[in-house]
Design a protein around this motif. Sequence first.
Motif, PDB file in Angstrom:
ATOM      1  N   SER A 152      16.700 -22.957   2.683  1.00  0.00           N
ATOM      2  CA  SER A 152      16.785 -21.842   1.730  1.00  0.00           C
ATOM      3  C   SER A 152      15.786 -22.006   0.593  1.00  0.00           C
ATOM      4  CB  SER A 152      18.205 -21.732   1.174  1.00  0.00           C
ATOM      5  OG  SER A 152      18.541 -22.878   0.403  1.00  0.00           O
ATOM      6  N   ILE A 153      15.565 -23.240   0.141  1.00  0.00           N
ATOM      7  CA  ILE A 153      14.628 -23.485  -0.958  1.00  0.00           C
ATOM      8  C   ILE A 153      13.186 -23.357  -0.484  1.00  0.00           C
ATOM      9  CG2 ILE A 153      13.759 -25.263  -2.535  1.00  0.00           C
ATOM     10  CD1 ILE A 153      16.699 -26.222  -2.790  1.00  0.00           C
ATOM     11  N   VAL A 154      12.877 -23.937   0.673  1.00  0.00           N
ATOM     12  CA  VAL A 154      11.516 -23.882   1.203  1.00  0.00           C
ATOM     13  C   VAL A 154      11.117 -22.445   1.525  1.00  0.00           C
ATOM     14  CG1 VAL A 154      10.065 -24.548   3.157  1.00  0.00           C
ATOM     15  CG2 VAL A 154      11.518 -26.254   2.049  1.00  0.00           C
ATOM     16  N   GLU A 155      12.073 -21.649   1.937  1.00  0.00           N
ATOM     17  CA  GLU A 155      11.782 -20.251   2.263  1.00  0.00           C
ATOM     18  C   GLU A 155      11.212 -19.494   1.073  1.00  0.00           C
ATOM     19  OE1 GLU A 155      14.013 -16.294   4.181  1.00  0.00           O
ATOM     20  OE2 GLU A 155      15.128 -18.151   3.783  1.00  0.00           O
ATOM     21  N   THR A 156      11.674 -19.829  -0.129  1.00  0.00           N
ATOM     22  CA  THR A 156      11.216 -19.124  -1.330  1.00  0.00           C
ATOM     23  C   THR A 156      10.173 -19.905  -2.132  1.00  0.00           C
ATOM     24  OG1 THR A 156      13.083 -20.037  -2.594  1.00  0.00           O
ATOM     25  CG2 THR A 156      13.400 -17.889  -1.552  1.00  0.00           C
ATOM     26  N   ALA A 157      10.262 -21.238  -2.106  1.00  0.00           N
ATOM     27  CA  ALA A 157       9.383 -22.056  -2.950  1.00  0.00           C
ATOM     28  C   ALA A 157       8.360 -22.855  -2.171  1.00  0.00           C
ATOM     29  CB  ALA A 157      10.219 -23.002  -3.816  1.00  0.00           C
ATOM     30  N   GLY A 158       8.461 -22.843  -0.833  1.00  0.00           N
ATOM     31  CA  GLY A 158       7.540 -23.631  -0.032  1.00  0.00           C
ATOM     32  C   GLY A 158       7.814 -25.121  -0.176  1.00  0.00           C
ATOM     33  N   TRP A 159       6.959 -25.915   0.462  1.00  0.00           N
ATOM     34  CA  TRP A 159       7.046 -27.370   0.311  1.00  0.00           C
ATOM     35  C   TRP A 159       6.195 -27.772  -0.889  1.00  0.00           C
ATOM     36  CZ3 TRP A 159      10.366 -30.512   2.742  1.00  0.00           C
ATOM     37  CH2 TRP A 159      10.954 -30.073   3.926  1.00  0.00           C
ATOM     38  N   SER A 160       6.843 -28.186  -1.959  1.00  0.00           N
ATOM     39  CA  SER A 160       6.130 -28.518  -3.192  1.00  0.00           C
ATOM     40  C   SER A 160       6.988 -29.447  -4.036  1.00  0.00           C
ATOM     41  CB  SER A 160       5.826 -27.245  -3.997  1.00  0.00           C
ATOM     42  OG  SER A 160       7.038 -26.616  -4.401  1.00  0.00           O
ATOM     43  N   LYS A 161       6.376 -30.008  -5.058  1.00  0.00           N
ATOM     44  CA  LYS A 161       7.126 -30.839  -5.999  1.00  0.00           C
ATOM     45  C   LYS A 161       8.225 -30.015  -6.666  1.00  0.00           C
ATOM     46  CE  LYS A 161       6.710 -33.378 -10.339  1.00  0.00           C
ATOM     47  NZ  LYS A 161       5.842 -33.647 -11.517  1.00  0.00           N
ATOM     48  N   ALA A 162       7.917 -28.771  -7.024  1.00  0.00           N
ATOM     49  CA  ALA A 162       8.914 -27.907  -7.655  1.00  0.00           C
ATOM     50  C   ALA A 162      10.095 -27.660  -6.723  1.00  0.00           C
ATOM     51  CB  ALA A 162       8.270 -26.588  -8.072  1.00  0.00           C
ATOM     52  N   ALA A 163       9.806 -27.481  -5.433  1.00  0.00           N
ATOM     53  CA  ALA A 163      10.876 -27.261  -4.464  1.00  0.00           C
ATOM     54  C   ALA A 163      11.785 -28.486  -4.374  1.00  0.00           C
ATOM     55  CB  ALA A 163      10.286 -26.940  -3.101  1.00  0.00           C
ATOM     56  N   LEU A 164      11.197 -29.676  -4.382  1.00  0.00           N
ATOM     57  CA  LEU A 164      12.006 -30.898  -4.348  1.00  0.00           C
ATOM     58  C   LEU A 164      12.978 -30.944  -5.517  1.00  0.00           C
ATOM     59  CD1 LEU A 164       9.526 -33.767  -3.379  1.00  0.00           C
ATOM     60  CD2 LEU A 164      11.120 -32.549  -1.906  1.00  0.00           C
ATOM     61  N   GLY A 165      12.527 -30.504  -6.682  1.00  0.00           N
ATOM     62  CA  GLY A 165      13.375 -30.526  -7.872  1.00  0.00           C
ATOM     63  C   GLY A 165      14.606 -29.661  -7.747  1.00  0.00           C
ATOM     64  N   LYS A 166      14.576 -28.706  -6.828  1.00  0.00           N
ATOM     65  CA  LYS A 166      15.721 -27.811  -6.634  1.00  0.00           C
ATOM     66  C   LYS A 166      16.688 -28.313  -5.565  1.00  0.00           C
ATOM     67  CE  LYS A 166      12.899 -23.790  -7.888  1.00  0.00           C
ATOM     68  NZ  LYS A 166      12.343 -22.485  -7.433  1.00  0.00           N
ATOM     69  N   MET A 167      16.301 -29.344  -4.835  1.00  0.00           N
ATOM     70  CA  MET A 167      17.134 -29.840  -3.734  1.00  0.00           C
ATOM     71  C   MET A 167      18.162 -30.834  -4.258  1.00  0.00           C
ATOM     72  SD  MET A 167      14.223 -30.301  -0.758  1.00  0.00           S
ATOM     73  CE  MET A 167      13.097 -28.981  -0.339  1.00  0.00           C
ATOM     74  N   ARG A 168      19.242 -30.300  -4.816  1.00  0.00           N
ATOM     75  CA  ARG A 168      20.242 -31.142  -5.458  1.00  0.00           C
ATOM     76  C   ARG A 168      21.021 -32.004  -4.461  1.00  0.00           C
ATOM     77  NH1 ARG A 168      22.955 -28.079 -10.649  1.00  0.00           N
ATOM     78  NH2 ARG A 168      20.999 -27.508 -11.693  1.00  0.00           N
TER      79      ARG A 168
END
Length: 506
Positions: free
Chosen positions: A336-352
């Motif tokens: 769900s996160i990668v779908e909107t934010a892609g693979w990135s440092k910012a996306a990792l920060g959302k993966m609680r």
Amino acid sequence: MQLQVPLPDNVSGSLACIVVAASVITLLSKPTKLDTIPTVGSTTWLGSWWAGIKFVIDGIYVIQEGYDKHKAAPFKVATLHRWLVVVSGSQYLEDIARRPDDELSAVEAANDSMKVEHTLGHDIYHNPYHTPIIRSQLVRNIGTLYPDIRDEVVTALEDILDLKDNEWKSVPAVHTIERVLCRTINRVSVGLPLCRNPDWVDLGLQFTLDVLKGAMIIGLFPIFMAPLVGQFMTSIPGDTKHGMEHLGPIIEERQKCLDKYGTTWADKPICRSNDLLSWLMDKAEGSERTVKSLTKRILAANFAAICTSSNIFTQVLYNLAANPQYIQPLREEVESIVETAGWSKAALGKMRKIDSFLKESQRIEGLGSLSMLRKTMKDLTLSDGTFLPGGTTVVVASRPMHLDNELYENAHLFDPFRFANMRDEDGGFKHQLVSTNPQYLAFGHGRHACPGRFYAASVLKTMLAHIVVSYDIKLEDGVTRPKSLRVGPFTIANRSAKVMFRKRVL
């Protein structure tokens, strides 16, 4: 040429035992200014000698016994070479964290423990200029370097697992994780193509073992013999020479660019890369600019990263394979996160949940029972009035705190989303993997907390996130979660266990 003295196993073993026994009796039979601090075990010279042996065998349980008996108060335990003063609780942690280096030194304590001056090298011990580079440049560049980090994680797993169609394959967990991590870490340390060179990867892993073995060997001898023992009775000089064969041509080519263009040119020639080696070369001065010095610095950085990260992620892998019910929630979060934010440092920060799974695994099966190793550089008195003479080794009982029901509900239960739920409740940064506080000490606490934890967290989170969305994983049939090895105060991931992988079946 490295001097090798071949001795029969029984002779070398006997000599080692004699040296150790003499050292223990000499050290522990001396009058101590620590007599007012409670002891776990005996204080007599013979009892202390036996307690030191017991610490090597059951150090985790010795520390737990002291914590249970003297909770929130200092106590001391005997090791083979010295007394350790062990503390716990917020009062002592903050007291230790705020002390200046001329009172409590992390560097000197690490040198006593790991013989840094004679394993990693004199210059690394006396001039750790790589530490601020890791703390600043590496952390600042994680976002820029993230595509390389992810590319290496993906490629390394594909290469090393070598899966066919949708068939299950059993792989040695430690071997697999070590090689994936070594390649990924070196993608940022030295770049392509060297990071994928099998001989360079083998060297990085072997150097890690040789440093640990070297520290043990050096510790068996009087300190005045350390330089000779490190040079002629360990494999580290040979490892360094081997590393120079790989790095020498790269360093020499990049040095030509530095000499011609300097460190701040606008259009960087192709021979300069945005990696740790180039950052080190930018800052190196005098003898630090030699191929040998830079090679030792890169190998040392590899050692620090691989030694801890491989153990952490192997435990994570065992927890995931033993608890397959958590794979789907992790997948759903990542996708769900990668779908909107892609693979990135910012996306990792959302993966609680990914973050929490890693943190909880480290809480339950962290590498050490002790944290915040310090050495008193002079006589000092702690805030509660406890006197510590100069030369005392002080540590914090981290594992007993991590497993304390007063600090964590059902502390002995593996609850992979424990910290994600805490973040949902209060939204606090303190529950993230990289955050330190007096209740969570996997990375230490205060200004000497692990400087590479932000980078390590990015790599480990990328590995876990990629694995759950790309592979199915389980233990072999009839196998339970592999038990960790307890050695001294350390918890080491089972090195012989296997985990089964297959390409994810959609």
